[in-house]
Design a protein around this motif. Structure first.
Motif, PDB file in Angstrom:
ATOM      1  N   GLY A  29     -16.667  -6.976 -22.099  1.00 54.09           N
ATOM      2  CA  GLY A  29     -17.632  -5.967 -22.226  1.00 54.09           C
ATOM      3  C   GLY A  29     -19.438  -6.355 -21.856  1.00 54.09           C
ATOM      4  N   LYS A  30     -19.546  -7.330 -21.126  1.00 53.86           N
ATOM      5  CA  LYS A  30     -21.173  -7.757 -21.092  1.00 53.86           C
ATOM      6  C   LYS A  30     -21.478  -7.866 -19.861  1.00 53.86           C
ATOM      7  N   VAL A  31     -22.564  -7.763 -19.143  1.00 46.76           N
ATOM      8  CA  VAL A  31     -22.779  -8.326 -17.574  1.00 46.76           C
ATOM      9  C   VAL A  31     -23.285  -9.119 -17.616  1.00 46.76           C
ATOM     10  N   LEU A  32     -23.621  -9.997 -16.877  1.00 49.39           N
ATOM     11  CA  LEU A  32     -23.754 -11.390 -16.485  1.00 49.39           C
ATOM     12  C   LEU A  32     -24.618 -11.515 -16.120  1.00 49.39           C
ATOM     13  N   CYS A  33     -25.768 -12.237 -16.323  1.00 50.63           N
ATOM     14  CA  CYS A  33     -27.365 -11.562 -15.512  1.00 50.63           C
ATOM     15  C   CYS A  33     -28.215 -13.012 -16.417  1.00 50.63           C
TER      16      CYS A  33
END
Length: 312
Positions: A29-33
């Protein structure tokens, strides 16, 4: 509500932290950034990799993240923590319709006018980097992105043609030297410039450097889980370069037991072409099905890792 987040987009949190998206697929549920900008005295401040890691360790450790898919340490932001989604396509259209442009924006608009006059489909282009959030300064580069493969390669042809016509300029020796010193790559300066000059994804307009990157959609990304096996250096022939400008860049090769070379480092994007023999230094990885690949850019700096053509 579904949200389409692509590589090179920026996401901003309520704390006014701006992260550059590095993968279009979510993990847990997380955006890799990766953290790129913070505010200092109400102005945007760009952070280096080391500064970004130290800043988060000290102030916002919740955004530090280990990715089991990439087997790498980076940053991640849960979807619900995103306050603003900065999108390159929308920002470019806004810029092209704006009447109050500064010098950097003027150069970006002039560049886009040149591309459009040469039949580049501007609906597939966007702008990222400092211009995406209005953090540009006098020395800023222009970072264009293209969301359609055929348009991207056509745009490279147009850039080559415009350089040949003198309407855009190739980078000078000093420009290349500056780019090379920023990259801190394992190639010699001469090797770096030779590879870069044939990519036609960067040039100068009015003395300002611009870059063009290809950004694929979510469906084209690879979510296989790989485990690191150790460092490797090998020579092999490129069999397929159709994804050479993707992120990550991918080269199908004829090496024994190794199917692909993958690069997460922008320096080696588009580095080799079909039927060329390359030397690669990177990290050997294997997935759950026994498929092996070599990754160049296993860490953000990728010290000592490289791809170079040894026989064109």
């Amino acid at each position: 509500m579904a949200i389409d987040i692509l590589t090179k987009d920026f996401i901003e949190t309520a704390e006014r932290l701006v992260f550059a998206v590095v993968m279009p697929t979510l993990e847990q549920g997380k955006v890799l950034c990766f953290l790129r900008y913070v505010t200092e005295d109400h102005l945007w401040k760009k952070l280096s990799t080391e500064q970004a890691n130290n800043f988060l360790k000290q102030h916002y450790p919740q955004y530090l993240y280990y990715s089991p898919v990439l087997d790498a340490q980076l940053h991640a932001v849960p979807l619900e923590y995103i306050a603003i989604h900065h999108q390159p396509k929308q920002r470019l259209q806004q810029l092209l319709q704006s009447k109050h442009n500064d010098l950097i924006e003027d150069d970006a608009v002039q560049l886009c006018d040149l591309l459009q006059a040469n039949a580049v489909n501007m609906a597939q282009l966007g702008i990222t980097g400092s211009l995406l959030i209005g953090a540009q300064h006098a020395e800023s580069d222009i970072d264009l992105v293209c969301h359609q493969r055929q348009v991207f390669h056509y745009c490279r042809q147009v850039i080559k043609s415009l350089i040949d016509q003198g309407r855009l300029q190739d980078l000078s020796q000093a420009d290349w030297q500056e780019a090379y010193s920023r990259r801190d790559c394992a190639l010699s300066f001469a090797e770096y410039v030779w590879h870069e000059q044939r990519k036609y994804n960067k040039a100068m307009i009015n003395g300002r450097k611009f870059d063009l990157s290809f950004v694929g959609d979510v469906s084209s990304s690879n979510t296989q889980i790989y485990q690191k096996c150790g460092a490797i250096t090998l020579q092999c022939k490129v069999k397929d370069d159709s994804r050479a400008f993707d992120y990550p860049a991918e080269f199908a090769v004829d090496a024994e037991e190794i199917s692909t070379i993958v690069s997460f480092t922008a320096t080696y994007t588009g580095q080799a072409q079909c039927n060329e023999t390359i030397e690669v230094s990177g990290i050997l990885e294997q997935n759950q099905h026994g498929l092996k690949r070599v990754v160049v850019g296993s860490s953000r700096e990728a010290h000592g890792e490289y791809i170079k053509v040894i026989h064109a």
